[in-house]
Each structure stands twice: as structure tokens, then as C-alpha cells.
Design a protein around this motif. Structure first.
Motif, short mmCIF file in Angstrom:
data_model
loop_
_atom_site.label_atom_id
_atom_site.label_comp_id
_atom_site.label_asym_id
_atom_site.label_seq_id
_atom_site.Cartn_x
_atom_site.Cartn_y
_atom_site.Cartn_z
N GLU A 70 0.89 -1.16 0.10
CA GLU A 70 0.04 -0.03 -0.16
C GLU A 70 0.87 1.53 0.03
O GLU A 70 1.97 1.37 0.41
N PHE A 71 0.39 2.45 -0.72
CA PHE A 71 1.08 3.47 -0.81
C PHE A 71 0.01 4.63 -0.76
O PHE A 71 -1.18 4.71 -0.91
N TYR A 72 0.53 5.83 -0.28
CA TYR A 72 -0.16 7.21 -0.13
C TYR A 72 0.62 8.28 -0.88
O TYR A 72 1.82 8.33 -0.54
N SER A 73 0.15 8.96 -1.67
CA SER A 73 1.02 9.87 -2.53
C SER A 73 0.09 11.22 -2.81
O SER A 73 -0.99 11.16 -2.59
N LEU A 74 0.72 12.28 -3.36
CA LEU A 74 0.13 13.42 -3.51
C LEU A 74 0.10 13.58 -4.88
O LEU A 74 1.32 13.66 -5.46
N PHE A 109 9.41 6.94 -3.43
CA PHE A 109 8.89 7.60 -4.42
C PHE A 109 7.58 8.10 -4.30
O PHE A 109 7.32 9.08 -4.77
N SER A 110 6.65 7.55 -3.41
CA SER A 110 5.18 7.65 -3.23
C SER A 110 5.27 8.88 -2.40
O SER A 110 4.25 9.86 -2.55
N ARG A 111 6.28 9.37 -1.64
CA ARG A 111 6.15 10.27 -0.78
C ARG A 111 6.87 11.41 -1.36
O ARG A 111 7.51 12.26 -0.67
#
Length: 184
Positions: A70-74, A109-111
Motif C-alpha cells: 500500500e502507498f499514499y501519494s500526492l 517515490f510515493s512520498r
């Protein structure tokens, strides 16, 4: 040049018509700045530090897959979240990487402010660089708040991207095995 993010968030809150001195908002600029620093901490990470020498000699030459990271990005266009999961595979070439390092590469990379297409490629290229694998495959599925919360307002849409490098690009059977194993 140092920018005080707390003051910037206070200006944004004021610009939308709120009173930054209201009880519920007094500490919000500071909390928002802390949250934004956390959500973009990938800018302060690099591949060598993330991998931290956790690449080991191995005779394994079979596909290694880590699913559902899972990931969270903007989103770099609206600064709204996109949330999803990554499936990452590689074909070892005399070296394997520590399992948690694959998830840490995804996080690095997602952050950052991103578009999903670029993030998918960055993860694949970083894993290839770290392992010198025969091939790397990355498949990402995500839901984008810029599609859901604003604009077109499509609540059930998701986006899927993939990058295939080396043997995953060159061999249809290798690519198919990966896609079958991740259920695509």
C-alpha cells in the motif's frame, strides 16, 4: 532560503475565508506543515540509504514478487492524495534485496509530489539499479482524489499503470506469469 510552512498554511487558511485564530484552527497551520513534511519525506531520501546495503548474494533465479504494497501519494497537479497498492517483481541475477527494502523504495517515490505514471517507472528503475536484476516489473493501481473529490467526481474509478524492464519486457511468457500471479 527557508520558507516557514506554518505561515504559508496560515495564509492559505485565511485566504479561504477562515479565521486562523479560531480555537479549532489555532494549531492547524503547524499540524498541516508537519503533515505535509511527512507526506513529502521522499525528497529527503535516496536509494542508497533506503537499501542500506541489504542486497545479498543468492543463487535464486526465480521470480520474486511482493504484492499489495500500500502507498499514499500526492498528485502534483492538485496536491490531493492518490492511494493504492503496488505489485513489484524482479528476476534475480546473483543478488536478492531485503524484502522490506522493496516497500521502502515504493514509499520513497510515493512520498513526493507525483503522477502515477512516473512513480511506476521510478520504482522499477530504482529496483533494477539496486539489484542488477534480469528484469523488473511494477504494476500499480490507485484511486485519485482529484478524480473523486473535485472535477469529474467519479467515485469508483481507479488507474492502473505498469512498467516492464528487461526480461519482463522482452519475454511475453515472463510478463504473463507476473500478471497471472498478481491476478491481472
Amino acid at each position: 532560503m527557508s520558507i516557514d510552512m506554518d505561515k504559508c498554511f496560515a495564509q492559505i487558511i485565511t485566504a479561504i475565508g477562515e479565521d486562523v485564530d479560531r480555537e479549532g484552527l489555532v494549531k492547524t497551520p503547524h499540524r498541516a506543515a508537519d503533515a505535509f513534511r511527512f507526506l513529502t519525506r521522499g525528497y529527503h531520501q535516496d536509494l542508497e540509504t533506503v537499501v542500506n546495503e541489504a542486497v545479498f548474494t543468492s543463487d535464486s533465479d526465480e521470480m520474486v514478487i511482493v504484492r499489495d504494497i500500500e502507498f499514499y501519494s500526492l498528485c502534483e497537479h492538485h496536491l490531493l492524495p492518490f492511494i493504492g497498492h503496488a505489485n513489484v517483481a524482479y528476476l534475480p541475477n546473483g543478488k536478492v534485496i531485503g524484502l522490506s527494502k522493496i516497500a521502502r523504495i515504493v514509499d520513497m517515490f510515493s512520498r513526493r509530489l507525483q503522477i502515477q505514471e512516473n512513480m511506476t517507472r521510478e520504482i522499477a528503475e530504482a529496483l533494477l539499479q539496486a539489484t542488477d536484476a534480469h528484469g523488473v516489473a511494477v504494476q500499480i493501481t490507485a484511486r485519485h482524489m482529484c478524480m473523486m473529490m473535485r472535477g469529474v467526481g467519479k467515485q469508483n474509478s481507479s488507474m492502473s499503470t505498469s512498467v516492464m524492464l528487461g526480461a519482463f519486457r522482452d519475454s511475453q511468457s515472463t510478463r504473463n506469469e507476473f500478471l497471472q500471479l498478481i491476478g491481472r
